[in-house]
Design a protein around this motif. Structure first.
Motif, PDB file in Angstrom:
ATOM      1  N   VAL A   1       0.845  -1.200   0.000  1.00  0.00           N
ATOM      2  CA  VAL A   1       0.000   0.000   0.000  1.00  0.00           C
ATOM      3  C   VAL A   1       0.878   1.246   0.000  1.00  0.00           C
ATOM      4  O   VAL A   1       0.698   2.146  -0.828  1.00  0.00           O
ATOM      5  CB  VAL A   1      -0.981   0.001   1.193  1.00  0.00           C
ATOM      6  N   TYR A   2       1.842   1.309   0.911  1.00  0.00           N
ATOM      7  CA  TYR A   2       2.731   2.478   0.963  1.00  0.00           C
ATOM      8  C   TYR A   2       3.460   2.677  -0.366  1.00  0.00           C
ATOM      9  O   TYR A   2       3.510   3.792  -0.895  1.00  0.00           O
ATOM     10  CB  TYR A   2       3.753   2.334   2.096  1.00  0.00           C
ATOM     11  N   ARG A   3       4.044   1.611  -0.878  1.00  0.00           N
ATOM     12  CA  ARG A   3       4.809   1.732  -2.123  1.00  0.00           C
ATOM     13  C   ARG A   3       3.922   2.192  -3.285  1.00  0.00           C
ATOM     14  O   ARG A   3       4.318   3.024  -4.101  1.00  0.00           O
ATOM     15  CB  ARG A   3       5.518   0.425  -2.467  1.00  0.00           C
ATOM     16  N   THR A   4       2.693   1.682  -3.347  1.00  0.00           N
ATOM     17  CA  THR A   4       1.768   2.058  -4.422  1.00  0.00           C
ATOM     18  C   THR A   4       1.340   3.516  -4.290  1.00  0.00           C
ATOM     19  O   THR A   4       1.264   4.245  -5.285  1.00  0.00           O
ATOM     20  CB  THR A   4       0.540   1.132  -4.424  1.00  0.00           C
ATOM     21  N   LEU A   5       1.064   3.956  -3.072  1.00  0.00           N
ATOM     22  CA  LEU A   5       0.652   5.347  -2.877  1.00  0.00           C
ATOM     23  C   LEU A   5       1.776   6.310  -3.250  1.00  0.00           C
ATOM     24  O   LEU A   5       1.546   7.319  -3.931  1.00  0.00           O
ATOM     25  CB  LEU A   5       0.196   5.571  -1.430  1.00  0.00           C
ATOM     26  N   TRP A   6       2.997   6.009  -2.840  1.00  0.00           N
ATOM     27  CA  TRP A   6       4.116   6.881  -3.188  1.00  0.00           C
ATOM     28  C   TRP A   6       4.430   6.797  -4.679  1.00  0.00           C
ATOM     29  O   TRP A   6       4.836   7.798  -5.290  1.00  0.00           O
ATOM     30  CB  TRP A   6       5.338   6.585  -2.330  1.00  0.00           C
ATOM     31  N   LEU A   7       4.224   5.645  -5.293  1.00  0.00           N
ATOM     32  CA  LEU A   7       4.387   5.517  -6.741  1.00  0.00           C
ATOM     33  C   LEU A   7       3.386   6.433  -7.445  1.00  0.00           C
ATOM     34  O   LEU A   7       3.745   7.176  -8.362  1.00  0.00           O
ATOM     35  CB  LEU A   7       4.177   4.062  -7.187  1.00  0.00           C
ATOM     36  N   ALA A   8       2.130   6.392  -7.030  1.00  0.00           N
ATOM     37  CA  ALA A   8       1.097   7.235  -7.641  1.00  0.00           C
ATOM     38  C   ALA A   8       1.415   8.714  -7.444  1.00  0.00           C
ATOM     39  O   ALA A   8       1.194   9.529  -8.340  1.00  0.00           O
ATOM     40  CB  ALA A   8      -0.277   6.894  -7.070  1.00  0.00           C
ATOM     41  N   LYS A   9       1.968   9.055  -6.302  1.00  0.00           N
ATOM     42  CA  LYS A   9       2.386  10.449  -6.081  1.00  0.00           C
ATOM     43  C   LYS A   9       3.519  10.809  -7.020  1.00  0.00           C
ATOM     44  O   LYS A   9       3.499  11.867  -7.650  1.00  0.00           O
ATOM     45  CB  LYS A   9       2.806  10.687  -4.639  1.00  0.00           C
ATOM     46  N   ASP A  10       4.507   9.932  -7.150  1.00  0.00           N
ATOM     47  CA  ASP A  10       5.631  10.181  -8.057  1.00  0.00           C
ATOM     48  C   ASP A  10       5.172  10.301  -9.515  1.00  0.00           C
ATOM     49  O   ASP A  10       5.789  11.024 -10.299  1.00  0.00           O
ATOM     50  CB  ASP A  10       6.684   9.075  -7.942  1.00  0.00           C
ATOM     51  N   LEU A  11       4.095   9.602  -9.867  1.00  0.00           N
ATOM     52  CA  LEU A  11       3.547   9.681 -11.220  1.00  0.00           C
ATOM     53  C   LEU A  11       2.689  10.938 -11.406  1.00  0.00           C
ATOM     54  O   LEU A  11       2.175  11.185 -12.493  1.00  0.00           O
ATOM     55  CB  LEU A  11       2.707   8.432 -11.540  1.00  0.00           C
ATOM     56  N   GLY A  12       2.516  11.718 -10.336  1.00  0.00           N
ATOM     57  CA  GLY A  12       1.732  12.948 -10.417  1.00  0.00           C
ATOM     58  C   GLY A  12       0.241  12.735 -10.313  1.00  0.00           C
ATOM     59  O   GLY A  12      -0.545  13.596 -10.696  1.00  0.00           O
ATOM     60  N   LEU A  13      -0.177  11.584  -9.754  1.00  0.00           N
ATOM     61  CA  LEU A  13      -1.589  11.240  -9.685  1.00  0.00           C
ATOM     62  C   LEU A  13      -2.197  11.417  -8.309  1.00  0.00           C
ATOM     63  O   LEU A  13      -3.406  11.313  -8.142  1.00  0.00           O
ATOM     64  CB  LEU A  13      -1.786   9.796 -10.154  1.00  0.00           C
ATOM     65  N   LEU A  14      -1.377  11.649  -7.314  1.00  0.00           N
ATOM     66  CA  LEU A  14      -1.841  11.916  -5.951  1.00  0.00           C
ATOM     67  C   LEU A  14      -1.048  13.082  -5.407  1.00  0.00           C
ATOM     68  O   LEU A  14       0.108  13.281  -5.761  1.00  0.00           O
ATOM     69  CB  LEU A  14      -1.614  10.708  -5.028  1.00  0.00           C
ATOM     70  N   SER A  15      -1.690  13.819  -4.535  1.00  0.00           N
ATOM     71  CA  SER A  15      -0.969  14.832  -3.776  1.00  0.00           C
ATOM     72  C   SER A  15      -1.063  14.413  -2.310  1.00  0.00           C
ATOM     73  O   SER A  15      -1.835  13.518  -1.951  1.00  0.00           O
ATOM     74  CB  SER A  15      -1.563  16.220  -3.997  1.00  0.00           C
ATOM     75  N   THR A  16      -0.272  15.030  -1.481  1.00  0.00           N
ATOM     76  CA  THR A  16      -0.300  14.697  -0.057  1.00  0.00           C
ATOM     77  C   THR A  16      -0.652  15.937   0.733  1.00  0.00           C
ATOM     78  O   THR A  16      -0.462  17.065   0.282  1.00  0.00           O
ATOM     79  CB  THR A  16       1.056  14.156   0.434  1.00  0.00           C
ATOM     80  N   LEU A  17      -1.164  15.721   1.920  1.00  0.00           N
ATOM     81  CA  LEU A  17      -1.398  16.816   2.840  1.00  0.00           C
ATOM     82  C   LEU A  17      -1.089  16.347   4.242  1.00  0.00           C
ATOM     83  O   LEU A  17      -1.065  15.160   4.525  1.00  0.00           O
ATOM     84  CB  LEU A  17      -2.821  17.363   2.738  1.00  0.00           C
ATOM     85  N   GLY A  18      -0.817  17.289   5.075  1.00  0.00           N
ATOM     86  CA  GLY A  18      -0.459  16.981   6.453  1.00  0.00           C
ATOM     87  C   GLY A  18       1.036  16.972   6.621  1.00  0.00           C
ATOM     88  O   GLY A  18       1.774  16.633   5.699  1.00  0.00           O
TER      89      GLY A  18
END
Length: 161
Positions: free
Chosen positions: A65-82
């Motif tokens: 889950v962590y690796r996939t979420l950070w992958l999606a962020k690196d691909l520009g498909l997710l942003s983070t907050l907090g």
């Protein structure tokens, strides 16, 4: 309020296209993990995504889950907050918006504001670098937490002598 299926499908198509372009293998687990965030208005953290996906896919790991979420962020498909020292939350809404985060329950909600969009911070940050975008995270107490904290007038009346 629920996110329209068409928007979830659009986000998933974007994930699939970006993964193919980056030559990243599209596994069923990666798709389900991204779908969980893409369909959420809650800005879930990785542990929340893990619990939800694990209910459907018992073999998924927290690491995946962590690796996939950070992958999606690196691909520009997710942003983070907090802040990083707290639980990082993920957002699949890439349109320009801001966040209201409740200090009581942690709920995060999107909002739009023309006034905040027009903030000019370029001079204020030029000593650090060049601003390319602004994002405002408003912190406060949500209506539900406010109501829960308010004294109940009936119980107050019963306590009086």
């Amino acid at each position: 309020m629920k996110l329209p299926r068409s928007e979830v499908a659009r986000r998933l198509e974007g994930f699939e296209a970006a993964a193919r372009a980056a030559r990243v293998k599209l596994t069923h687990q990666r798709l389900e993990i991204f779908r969980e965030v893409a369909a959420s208005l809650e800005h879930p953290d990785a542990e929340t995504v893990f619990r939800s996906v694990k209910a459907r896919m018992p073999t998924v790991s927290l690491d995946t889950v962590y690796r996939t979420l950070w992958l999606a962020k690196d691909l520009g498909l997710l942003s983070t907050l907090g802040p990083r020292h707290e639980s990082v939350r993920f957002d699949a809404n890439l349109s320009h918006h801001h966040h209201f985060v409740c200090l009581g329950c942690g709920q995060a909600r999107d909002f739009e504001s023309e006034e905040l969009d027009s903030l000019d911070v370029h001079e204020a940050v030029e000593m650090y670098g060049r601003a390319t975008a602004t994002h405002v995270e408003v912190r406060g107490i949500c209506n539900n937490c406010e109501k829960a904290a308010a004294p109940n007038p009936r119980s107050e009346a019963r306590r009086r002598p």
